[in-house]
Motif scaffolding. Sequence first.
Motif, PDB file in Angstrom:
ATOM      1  N   SER A 196     -14.815   1.572  -3.260  1.00 51.66           N
ATOM      2  CA  SER A 196     -13.561   0.808  -3.245  1.00 51.66           C
ATOM      3  C   SER A 196     -13.579  -0.324  -4.271  1.00 51.66           C
ATOM      4  N   THR A 240      -5.901   1.595  -3.843  1.00 48.09           N
ATOM      5  CA  THR A 240      -5.401   0.788  -2.716  1.00 48.09           C
ATOM      6  C   THR A 240      -6.477   0.499  -1.671  1.00 48.09           C
ATOM      7  N   MET A 241      -7.663   1.071  -1.838  1.00 48.13           N
ATOM      8  CA  MET A 241      -8.712   0.881  -0.834  1.00 48.13           C
ATOM      9  C   MET A 241      -9.068  -0.595  -0.643  1.00 48.13           C
ATOM     10  N   ALA A 257       0.429   3.960  -2.966  1.00 50.15           N
ATOM     11  CA  ALA A 257      -0.240   5.246  -2.699  1.00 50.15           C
ATOM     12  C   ALA A 257       0.687   6.292  -2.104  1.00 50.15           C
ATOM     13  N   ILE A 311      -5.105   6.318  -4.145  1.00 53.66           N
ATOM     14  CA  ILE A 311      -5.787   6.065  -2.861  1.00 53.66           C
ATOM     15  C   ILE A 311      -6.993   5.164  -3.106  1.00 53.66           C
ATOM     16  N   VAL A 369      -6.625  -2.113   1.655  1.00 53.57           N
ATOM     17  CA  VAL A 369      -6.906  -1.570   2.991  1.00 53.57           C
ATOM     18  C   VAL A 369      -8.120  -2.275   3.598  1.00 53.57           C
ATOM     19  N   THR A 374       0.836  -1.213   0.000  1.00 55.20           N
ATOM     20  CA  THR A 374       0.000   0.000   0.000  1.00 55.20           C
ATOM     21  C   THR A 374       0.867   1.258   0.000  1.00 55.20           C
ATOM     22  N   SER A 398      -5.695   6.443   3.153  1.00 58.44           N
ATOM     23  CA  SER A 398      -6.432   5.208   2.813  1.00 58.44           C
ATOM     24  C   SER A 398      -6.900   4.481   4.063  1.00 58.44           C
ATOM     25  N   TYR A 399      -5.989   4.355   5.052  1.00 63.32           N
ATOM     26  CA  TYR A 399      -6.335   3.643   6.291  1.00 63.32           C
ATOM     27  C   TYR A 399      -7.340   4.428   7.135  1.00 63.32           C
ATOM     28  N   THR A 453      -1.272   6.461   1.908  1.00 66.39           N
ATOM     29  CA  THR A 453      -1.556   5.256   2.706  1.00 66.39           C
ATOM     30  C   THR A 453      -2.247   5.620   4.020  1.00 66.39           C
TER      31      THR A 453
END
Length: 470
Positions: free
Chosen positions: A422, A209-210, A43, A206, A213, A39, A51-52, A48
């Motif tokens: 996502s 990468t969801m 991103a 972002i 995540v 991730t 994203s988190y 990242t």
Amino acid sequence: MENNNDKGHFQRKMQTRHVVMLSLGGVIGTGLFLSSGYTIQQAGPLGTILSYLIGAIVVYLVMLCLGELSVHMPETGAFHSYAAKYIGPATGYTVAWLYWLTWTVALGSEFTAAGLLMQRWFPSVNVWIWSALFALMIFLFNALTVKFFAESEFWFSSVKVVTIVIFIIIGGAAMFGIIPMADAEPAPFLSNITASGWFPHGATAILMTMLAVNFAFSGTELIGIAAGETENPEKTIPKAIHTTLWRLVIFFIGTIVILSALLPMSDASVLESPFVAVMERVGVPYAADIMNFVILTAILSAANSGLYASSRMLWSLADKRTISPWFAKLTKSGVPLNALLISMVGGALALLSSIIAPGTVYITLVSISGLAVVAVWMSISASQYMFRRQYIREGNAVKDLVYRTPLYPVVPIVSFILCLASCIGIAFDPTQRIALYCGVPFIAVCYAAYYLTERVNKKRGQVHDASTTD
């Protein structure tokens, strides 16, 4: 729903501490310890962290929806039942298979990752030998009693929770120069976080990468599955939801900030854990070996939770008469052994595929599991929305619900939309697009299978009725 068949029945043995650690056990595994490197690479550090944060909000909203449902109707294999009741039986059937797929595929990736970690100490021993040994151990933990499973999961999870707290403290101290870096490197402060720019691969990274995540956060919904085997679910479930969520936010966001600050973006990797790389950079003696052991514990803990979840989902399908009642049989100690065996076989098949193509399969497995869990989360949000409407329509008062999802209908609608976003995001990532190519046809096959088996069962029923009237 309690299943009292000729062999045994589920036992309400899980306490709040067990349910909290079961949920954390399902969440803190390869998603945090290994996928976080991927991730960060995709991103960038700031992307990242963002994203988190978005992932944490999505999980929180979904859990608020699950809380209302699981407290009102505490069932084993819960959200499959809710989807079947409030959305439609075909959707419930599909959700159950998707969730079973999520955890059996995750089992394969967890056992593969555990085998790879053992290579640090035993480079001459084949990965699959370790994977098989770990698989046998996890099976035995699950095959005894639910109390034994819950207790083993509690201690597994405790190891990694303590480690993450220590990691955040040591990493934070190194980041600000309180602890000197190895090789006399200057303290990085926040330089690595901003070195590659705010969003080195653009803001769309972002969204892309969801899914990774969401895979990292998958497991929080285990609270709902365990509701049927929990003491006083009306008190235990809400407490477990809130306790789990604030811990997750601290652990995940804190960890990602430390990783991003101490690890240049170019060094992030899928194959080596970013945790090990950071500890070597900080120069803590034997830190890499210690972290390797902890990550191994975390991965086995996630596999332990995963086997529990997938076996309960198969049991739930059999309990609803949508698959063979053979899967619903329980041992005297309340364990669905047949469902456990088949789930283990599914995990072994996932493991075999990772041996055949280790270079590409890991991220692919993560993607398919991620897509499946997001679809399950969407079903939880939709089920809560439909449940509340039906509950009011039947003349019930919302104040009578023991646990209420706040800001209805905003929470279920927003959580559904964020999950959907996502899923759309992975269409833009070539490495994860395979999740759509595999996931969407799988969903279609599940719906088709449900309607086909329903038609066959109706015909059988008509033949049976005709023969009894003759």
